[in-house]
Design an enzyme around this catalytic site. Sequence first.
Site, short mmCIF file in Angstrom:
data_model
loop_
_atom_site.label_atom_id
_atom_site.label_comp_id
_atom_site.label_asym_id
_atom_site.label_seq_id
_atom_site.Cartn_x
_atom_site.Cartn_y
_atom_site.Cartn_z
CB CYS A 1 -0.92 0.01 1.21
SG CYS A 1 -1.92 1.52 1.32
CG HIS B 1 -3.79 -1.51 -9.23
ND1 HIS B 1 -4.61 -0.80 -8.38
CD2 HIS B 1 -2.69 -1.85 -8.51
CE1 HIS B 1 -4.03 -0.70 -7.20
NE2 HIS B 1 -2.87 -1.34 -7.26
CD GLU C 1 -7.27 0.64 -1.56
OE1 GLU C 1 -6.49 -0.29 -1.23
OE2 GLU C 1 -7.25 1.76 -1.04
CB CYS D 1 -5.66 3.27 -4.06
SG CYS D 1 -4.72 1.74 -4.30
N GLY E 1 -2.79 2.31 -6.75
CA GLY E 1 -3.78 2.59 -7.80
C GLY E 1 -3.44 3.83 -8.59
#
Length: 273
Positions: free
Chosen positions: A80, A158, A205, A214, A217
């Site tokens: 993350c 993703h 997510e 994110c 992301g």
Amino acid sequence: MDSKRTRIPFTKMHGCGNDYIYINVMQHAVADPAKASVLWSDRHKGIGSDGLVLIDRSPVPEADFSMRIFNADGSEAMMCGNASRCIGKYLYERGMTDKTEIRLLTLSGVKVLKLKVKGDTVESVTVDMGEPVLEDEKQFLPSRGLDCGVFVSMGNPHYVIFTDNVDQVGELGRKLEIHAAFPQRCNIEFASVQPQGSIRTRVWERGSGITQACGTGACATAVAAVVTGRAERTSQIVMDGGTLTIEWRETDNHVYMTGPATFVFDGEIEIGK
């Protein structure tokens, strides 16, 4: 207090609204972090967050510290970006390191955090997110007339869809996360390039649903925009909770993410029977 119950200190932090509960497990162990993440992340009956992050020593010499991250549904995530920036701020401002370059071990490898410090305060953090991985075979998923998406792995999967209607995230994100094309489920981005060149992005997510931001992301969106000819190598990714600067460098093929990290509050939570 009942001797079978203990109190564990925690810190609530967010990166552009992507909020997590942080526990220093060098001092306080969490026996079942998956279960704890589900209970504590509940925004009505718990602390409220997108998940739980554990900060620990690194078990290998290549890194200074390590992190584990659990989504709000208890599933463990690989990485993350927003949480890694918050960890950099936490470690430095709490006096756990005096380094302004920290090597952080994650399930997707060692990430390098570069802290921009003014006085005793970390103003922003740049994270070397490594090289993106593109999989052409995943660029096929049709969805109600939406353009074909782009699959980008940033250590976690993703799927980026460019559309004029990013607010479809609520309707379609839930369905696409568990689509048969993604046997391990997938994070879904809905992105629109704006006239001024920024990229408005909303995120579903994997394991948490719609989040304010994110980091991985944002990186995936920037990479997808470059490979589809929609943007240059440096982009401003505008998410619900704030803006991240993403640079995909030609010199090393690495993606660099820069953005803020913010303390919310400290507290204690009681566990045990």
